[in-house]
Write an enzyme that holds these catalytic residues in place. Structure first.
Site, PDB file in Angstrom:
ATOM      1  N   ASP A   9       0.879  -1.164   0.000  1.00 53.18           N
ATOM      2  CA  ASP A   9       0.000   0.000   0.000  1.00 53.18           C
ATOM      3  C   ASP A   9       0.929   1.230   0.000  1.00 53.18           C
ATOM      4  O   ASP A   9       2.129   1.101   0.273  1.00 53.18           O
ATOM      5  CB  ASP A   9      -0.877  -0.033   1.263  1.00 53.18           C
ATOM      6  N   LEU A  10       0.401   2.402  -0.319  1.00 56.84           N
ATOM      7  CA  LEU A  10       1.267   3.596  -0.390  1.00 56.84           C
ATOM      8  C   LEU A  10       1.141   4.496   0.857  1.00 56.84           C
ATOM      9  O   LEU A  10       2.065   4.582   1.665  1.00 56.84           O
ATOM     10  CB  LEU A  10       0.928   4.397  -1.653  1.00 56.84           C
ATOM     11  N   ASP A  11      -0.035   5.112   0.986  1.00 61.21           N
ATOM     12  CA  ASP A  11      -0.255   6.082   2.073  1.00 61.21           C
ATOM     13  C   ASP A  11      -0.209   5.376   3.428  1.00 61.21           C
ATOM     14  O   ASP A  11      -0.989   4.458   3.678  1.00 61.21           O
ATOM     15  CB  ASP A  11      -1.633   6.756   1.905  1.00 61.21           C
ATOM     16  N   THR A  17       1.442  10.330   4.089  1.00 61.82           N
ATOM     17  CA  THR A  17       0.675  11.395   3.430  1.00 61.82           C
ATOM     18  C   THR A  17      -0.633  11.697   4.160  1.00 61.82           C
ATOM     19  O   THR A  17      -1.326  12.640   3.782  1.00 61.82           O
ATOM     20  CB  THR A  17       0.372  11.005   1.973  1.00 61.82           C
ATOM     21  N   LYS A  45      -8.603   6.611   6.344  1.00 62.45           N
ATOM     22  CA  LYS A  45      -7.444   5.847   5.874  1.00 62.45           C
ATOM     23  C   LYS A  45      -7.882   4.726   4.944  1.00 62.45           C
ATOM     24  O   LYS A  45      -8.752   3.929   5.304  1.00 62.45           O
ATOM     25  CB  LYS A  45      -6.722   5.213   7.071  1.00 62.45           C
ATOM     26  N   SER A 114      -2.645   0.595  -4.302  1.00 59.31           N
ATOM     27  CA  SER A 114      -3.135   1.747  -3.545  1.00 59.31           C
ATOM     28  C   SER A 114      -4.462   2.254  -4.092  1.00 59.31           C
ATOM     29  O   SER A 114      -4.724   2.162  -5.290  1.00 59.31           O
ATOM     30  CB  SER A 114      -2.090   2.871  -3.640  1.00 59.31           C
ATOM     31  N   ALA A 115      -5.279   2.836  -3.210  1.00 64.15           N
ATOM     32  CA  ALA A 115      -6.546   3.439  -3.640  1.00 64.15           C
ATOM     33  C   ALA A 115      -6.331   4.835  -4.223  1.00 64.15           C
ATOM     34  O   ALA A 115      -7.233   5.422  -4.813  1.00 64.15           O
ATOM     35  CB  ALA A 115      -7.486   3.537  -2.443  1.00 64.15           C
ATOM     36  N   LYS A 145     -11.131  -1.285  -1.339  1.00 61.88           N
ATOM     37  CA  LYS A 145     -10.797  -2.163  -0.223  1.00 61.88           C
ATOM     38  C   LYS A 145     -11.925  -2.049   0.811  1.00 61.88           C
ATOM     39  O   LYS A 145     -12.411  -0.954   1.003  1.00 61.88           O
ATOM     40  CB  LYS A 145      -9.467  -1.728   0.433  1.00 61.88           C
ATOM     41  N   GLU A 169       0.093  -3.327   4.650  1.00 53.51           N
ATOM     42  CA  GLU A 169      -1.063  -2.420   4.745  1.00 53.51           C
ATOM     43  C   GLU A 169      -1.142  -1.728   6.098  1.00 53.51           C
ATOM     44  O   GLU A 169      -0.839  -2.343   7.116  1.00 53.51           O
ATOM     45  CB  GLU A 169      -2.355  -3.229   4.593  1.00 53.51           C
ATOM     46  N   ASP A 170      -1.567  -0.464   6.120  1.00 57.07           N
ATOM     47  CA  ASP A 170      -1.742   0.222   7.400  1.00 57.07           C
ATOM     48  C   ASP A 170      -3.208   0.407   7.766  1.00 57.07           C
ATOM     49  O   ASP A 170      -3.503   0.883   8.858  1.00 57.07           O
ATOM     50  CB  ASP A 170      -1.064   1.601   7.381  1.00 57.07           C
TER      51      ASP A 170
HETATM   52  C1  G6P Z   1      -5.445   6.208   0.217  1.00 60.36           C
HETATM   53  C2  G6P Z   1      -5.504   7.082   1.474  1.00 60.36           C
HETATM   54  C3  G6P Z   1      -6.858   7.757   1.584  1.00 60.36           C
HETATM   55  C4  G6P Z   1      -7.175   8.502   0.289  1.00 60.36           C
HETATM   56  C5  G6P Z   1      -7.172   7.530  -0.895  1.00 60.36           C
HETATM   57  C6  G6P Z   1      -7.429   8.216  -2.225  1.00 60.36           C
HETATM   58  O1  G6P Z   1      -6.196   5.065   0.416  1.00 60.36           O
HETATM   59  O2  G6P Z   1      -5.283   6.299   2.632  1.00 60.36           O
HETATM   60  O3  G6P Z   1      -6.834   8.649   2.673  1.00 60.36           O
HETATM   61  O4  G6P Z   1      -8.423   9.146   0.371  1.00 60.36           O
HETATM   62  O5  G6P Z   1      -5.891   6.887  -0.949  1.00 60.36           O
HETATM   63  O6  G6P Z   1      -6.372   9.093  -2.482  1.00 60.36           O
HETATM   64  P1  G6P Z   1      -6.327  10.192  -3.642  1.00 60.36           P
HETATM   65  O7  G6P Z   1      -4.869  10.579  -3.683  1.00 60.36           O
HETATM   66  O8  G6P Z   1      -6.779   9.509  -4.912  1.00 60.36           O
HETATM   67  O9  G6P Z   1      -7.223  11.293  -3.248  1.00 60.36           O
HETATM   68 MG    MG Z   2      -2.743   3.170   3.601  1.00 67.55          MG
END
Ligand code: G6P
Ligand code: MG
Length: 218
Positions: A9-11, A17, A45, A114-115, A145, A169-170
Protein backbone atom coordinates in the site's frame (compact mmCIF):
# COMPACT_ATOMS: atom_id res chain seq x y z
CA UNK A 1 14.89 -19.91 -6.58
CA UNK A 2 11.60 -19.10 -4.88
CA UNK A 3 9.88 -15.93 -5.98
CA UNK A 4 6.95 -14.29 -4.29
CA UNK A 5 4.87 -11.21 -4.97
CA UNK A 6 5.20 -8.38 -2.46
CA UNK A 7 2.44 -5.78 -2.71
CA UNK A 8 2.72 -2.46 -0.88
CA UNK A 9 0.00 0.00 0.00
CA UNK A 10 1.27 3.60 -0.39
CA UNK A 11 -0.26 6.08 2.07
CA UNK A 12 0.80 5.16 5.61
CA UNK A 13 3.11 2.35 4.47
CA UNK A 14 5.68 3.95 2.16
CA UNK A 15 5.03 7.62 2.96
CA UNK A 16 3.09 9.48 5.64
CA UNK A 17 0.68 11.39 3.43
CA UNK A 18 -2.20 11.11 5.93
CA UNK A 19 -1.11 14.49 7.37
CA UNK A 20 -1.53 16.16 3.95
CA UNK A 21 -4.90 14.47 3.36
CA UNK A 22 -5.90 15.82 6.80
CA UNK A 23 -4.86 19.41 6.05
CA UNK A 24 -6.62 19.40 2.68
CA UNK A 25 -9.84 17.78 3.94
CA UNK A 26 -9.92 20.09 6.98
CA UNK A 27 -9.60 23.21 4.84
CA UNK A 28 -12.33 21.95 2.55
CA UNK A 29 -14.69 20.89 5.37
CA UNK A 30 -14.24 24.18 7.20
CA UNK A 31 -14.93 26.11 3.97
CA UNK A 32 -18.43 24.59 3.96
CA UNK A 33 -18.87 25.04 7.74
CA UNK A 34 -18.25 21.42 8.65
CA UNK A 35 -15.97 20.42 11.53
CA UNK A 36 -13.19 17.94 10.82
CA UNK A 37 -11.00 16.31 13.47
CA UNK A 38 -7.88 14.09 13.45
CA UNK A 39 -10.05 11.24 14.76
CA UNK A 40 -12.34 11.57 11.75
CA UNK A 41 -9.27 11.67 9.51
CA UNK A 42 -8.27 8.24 10.92
CA UNK A 43 -11.54 6.87 9.56
CA UNK A 44 -10.60 7.99 6.04
CA UNK A 45 -7.44 5.85 5.87
CA UNK A 46 -7.62 3.60 2.83
CA UNK A 47 -10.95 5.19 1.82
CA UNK A 48 -11.27 6.57 -1.74
CA UNK A 49 -11.59 10.30 -2.46
CA UNK A 50 -15.32 10.02 -3.37
CA UNK A 51 -16.18 7.95 -0.29
CA UNK A 52 -14.15 10.32 1.93
CA UNK A 53 -16.15 13.37 0.78
CA UNK A 54 -19.42 11.45 1.20
CA UNK A 55 -18.45 10.67 4.82
CA UNK A 56 -17.45 14.27 5.58
CA UNK A 57 -20.75 15.55 4.18
CA UNK A 58 -22.74 13.03 6.21
CA UNK A 59 -20.82 13.93 9.41
CA UNK A 60 -21.75 17.56 8.78
CA UNK A 61 -25.36 16.74 7.73
CA UNK A 62 -24.82 18.46 4.36
CA UNK A 63 -26.51 17.69 1.08
CA UNK A 64 -25.06 19.24 -2.06
CA UNK A 65 -25.60 18.98 -5.81
CA UNK A 66 -23.60 16.65 -8.04
CA UNK A 67 -21.81 19.68 -9.57
CA UNK A 68 -20.84 21.04 -6.16
CA UNK A 69 -19.62 17.59 -5.17
CA UNK A 70 -17.34 17.43 -8.21
CA UNK A 71 -16.06 20.95 -7.55
CA UNK A 72 -15.24 20.13 -3.92
CA UNK A 73 -13.40 16.95 -4.95
CA UNK A 74 -11.27 18.94 -7.40
CA UNK A 75 -10.58 21.63 -4.81
CA UNK A 76 -9.47 19.09 -2.22
CA UNK A 77 -7.16 17.40 -4.68
CA UNK A 78 -5.60 20.70 -5.87
CA UNK A 79 -4.85 21.59 -2.27
CA UNK A 80 -3.49 18.07 -1.52
CA UNK A 81 -1.25 18.26 -4.60
CA UNK A 82 0.25 21.53 -3.37
CA UNK A 83 1.73 19.49 -0.48
CA UNK A 84 2.70 16.54 -2.69
CA UNK A 85 4.58 18.87 -5.05
CA UNK A 86 6.96 19.70 -2.21
CA UNK A 87 7.63 16.06 -1.25
CA UNK A 88 11.06 14.47 -1.55
CA UNK A 89 13.03 11.38 -0.57
CA UNK A 90 13.27 12.51 3.06
CA UNK A 91 9.57 11.70 3.46
CA UNK A 92 9.97 7.98 2.79
CA UNK A 93 9.13 6.14 6.02
CA UNK A 94 12.12 4.59 7.88
CA UNK A 95 13.66 1.41 6.44
CA UNK A 96 11.23 1.18 3.52
CA UNK A 97 14.12 1.52 0.99
CA UNK A 98 16.09 -1.18 2.84
CA UNK A 99 13.27 -3.72 2.36
CA UNK A 100 12.46 -2.61 -1.22
CA UNK A 101 16.11 -2.82 -2.26
CA UNK A 102 16.49 -6.27 -0.71
CA UNK A 103 13.39 -7.52 -2.56
CA UNK A 104 14.63 -6.03 -5.85
CA UNK A 105 18.12 -7.50 -5.42
CA UNK A 106 16.69 -10.95 -4.69
CA UNK A 107 14.45 -10.77 -7.80
CA UNK A 108 11.14 -10.86 -5.94
CA UNK A 109 8.01 -9.40 -7.51
CA UNK A 110 7.25 -5.93 -6.16
CA UNK A 111 3.98 -4.08 -6.82
CA UNK A 112 2.05 -1.12 -5.48
CA UNK A 113 -1.61 -1.60 -4.52
CA UNK A 114 -3.13 1.75 -3.54
CA UNK A 115 -6.55 3.44 -3.64
CA UNK A 116 -4.87 6.75 -4.47
CA UNK A 117 -5.17 8.30 -7.92
CA UNK A 118 -2.01 10.27 -7.10
CA UNK A 119 0.15 7.18 -6.44
CA UNK A 120 2.44 7.46 -9.48
CA UNK A 121 3.08 11.12 -8.85
CA UNK A 122 3.99 10.46 -5.20
CA UNK A 123 6.33 7.56 -6.08
CA UNK A 124 8.03 9.82 -8.62
CA UNK A 125 8.41 12.60 -6.08
CA UNK A 126 10.11 10.34 -3.53
CA UNK A 127 12.14 8.64 -6.26
CA UNK A 128 10.90 5.09 -5.68
CA UNK A 129 9.10 4.47 -8.96
CA UNK A 130 11.86 2.24 -10.37
CA UNK A 131 11.58 -0.14 -7.38
CA UNK A 132 8.15 -1.28 -8.60
CA UNK A 133 7.49 -3.70 -11.44
CA UNK A 134 3.77 -2.98 -11.35
CA UNK A 135 1.65 -0.11 -10.08
CA UNK A 136 -2.05 -0.62 -9.40
CA UNK A 137 -3.77 2.53 -8.15
CA UNK A 138 -7.11 4.28 -7.82
CA UNK A 139 -7.29 4.70 -11.60
CA UNK A 140 -7.26 0.92 -12.17
CA UNK A 141 -9.91 -0.34 -9.77
CA UNK A 142 -13.68 -0.17 -9.57
CA UNK A 143 -14.11 -1.78 -6.15
CA UNK A 144 -12.68 -0.28 -2.97
CA UNK A 145 -10.80 -2.16 -0.22
CA UNK A 146 -11.86 -4.43 1.59
CA UNK A 147 -12.67 -5.80 -1.86
CA UNK A 148 -9.55 -7.72 -2.96
CA UNK A 149 -9.61 -6.31 -6.53
CA UNK A 150 -6.57 -4.00 -6.22
CA UNK A 151 -4.35 -6.78 -4.85
CA UNK A 152 -5.62 -9.42 -7.29
CA UNK A 153 -4.75 -7.12 -10.21
CA UNK A 154 -1.32 -6.62 -8.59
CA UNK A 155 -0.75 -10.39 -8.31
CA UNK A 156 -1.70 -10.86 -11.95
CA UNK A 157 0.67 -8.09 -13.04
CA UNK A 158 3.48 -9.85 -11.14
CA UNK A 159 2.44 -13.19 -12.63
CA UNK A 160 1.97 -14.66 -9.17
CA UNK A 161 -0.82 -16.70 -7.61
CA UNK A 162 -2.61 -14.80 -4.80
CA UNK A 163 -1.46 -17.38 -2.20
CA UNK A 164 2.15 -16.52 -3.11
CA UNK A 165 1.66 -12.82 -2.42
CA UNK A 166 2.38 -10.80 0.70
CA UNK A 167 0.66 -7.46 1.35
CA UNK A 168 1.88 -4.55 3.53
CA UNK A 169 -1.06 -2.42 4.74
CA UNK A 170 -1.74 0.22 7.40
CA UNK A 171 -5.56 0.30 7.17
CA UNK A 172 -8.13 -2.16 8.50
CA UNK A 173 -9.93 -2.24 5.13
CA UNK A 174 -6.60 -2.95 3.40
CA UNK A 175 -5.73 -5.85 5.71
CA UNK A 176 -9.21 -7.26 5.08
CA UNK A 177 -8.69 -6.85 1.31
CA UNK A 178 -5.43 -8.83 1.53
CA UNK A 179 -7.13 -11.56 3.57
CA UNK A 180 -10.03 -11.63 1.12
CA UNK A 181 -7.50 -12.09 -1.69
CA UNK A 182 -6.06 -15.12 0.13
CA UNK A 183 -2.72 -13.38 0.56
CA UNK A 184 -0.46 -13.06 3.62
CA UNK A 185 -1.33 -9.76 5.34
CA UNK A 186 1.26 -7.71 7.18
CA UNK A 187 -0.16 -4.82 9.17
CA UNK A 188 1.98 -1.72 9.61
CA UNK A 189 0.81 0.15 12.70
CA UNK A 190 -1.07 -0.69 15.89
CA UNK A 191 -1.56 -4.38 16.82
CA UNK A 192 -4.95 -3.75 18.44
CA UNK A 193 -6.28 -1.89 15.38
CA UNK A 194 -4.85 -4.32 12.81
CA UNK A 195 -5.69 -7.49 14.74
CA UNK A 196 -6.97 -9.26 11.60
CA UNK A 197 -3.49 -9.21 9.98
CA UNK A 198 -1.28 -12.34 9.91
CA UNK A 199 1.61 -10.27 11.29
CA UNK A 200 1.77 -6.71 12.64
CA UNK A 201 4.80 -4.42 12.96
CA UNK A 202 4.92 -0.86 14.22
CA UNK A 203 6.92 0.15 11.15
CA UNK A 204 9.57 -1.24 8.78
CA UNK A 205 12.37 -0.74 11.32
CA UNK A 206 10.87 -3.77 13.12
CA UNK A 207 11.02 -5.95 9.99
CA UNK A 208 14.26 -7.88 9.58
CA UNK A 209 15.79 -9.23 6.37
CA UNK A 210 15.62 -12.69 8.04
CA UNK A 211 11.84 -12.33 8.35
CA UNK A 212 11.59 -11.38 4.66
CA UNK A 213 13.75 -14.38 3.75
CA UNK A 214 11.40 -16.65 5.76
CA UNK A 215 8.42 -15.29 3.78
CA UNK A 216 10.22 -15.97 0.52
CA UNK A 217 10.96 -19.59 1.53
CA UNK A 218 7.40 -20.33 2.76
C1 G6P B 1 -5.44 6.21 0.22
C2 G6P B 1 -5.50 7.08 1.47
C3 G6P B 1 -6.86 7.76 1.58
C4 G6P B 1 -7.17 8.50 0.29
C5 G6P B 1 -7.17 7.53 -0.89
C6 G6P B 1 -7.43 8.22 -2.23
O1 G6P B 1 -6.20 5.06 0.42
O2 G6P B 1 -5.28 6.30 2.63
O3 G6P B 1 -6.83 8.65 2.67
O4 G6P B 1 -8.42 9.15 0.37
O5 G6P B 1 -5.89 6.89 -0.95
O6 G6P B 1 -6.37 9.09 -2.48
P1 G6P B 1 -6.33 10.19 -3.64
O7 G6P B 1 -4.87 10.58 -3.68
O8 G6P B 1 -6.78 9.51 -4.91
O9 G6P B 1 -7.22 11.29 -3.25
MG1 MG C 1 -2.74 3.17 3.60
Amino acid sequence: MNTKGFIFDLDGVIVDTAKYHFLAWKKLANSIDVDFTETQNEQLKGVSRVKSLEKILSWGNKTISEDEFMALMAKKNDDYLSYIDKMGESEILPDVPKILNHLNESNQGVALGSASKNARKILQKVNLISNFQAIVDGNDVSKAKPDPEVFLIGAKALNQKPENCIVFEDSVAGVQAANNANMISIGIGDKTVLSEADYVFKDFTEISIEFIEELIKK
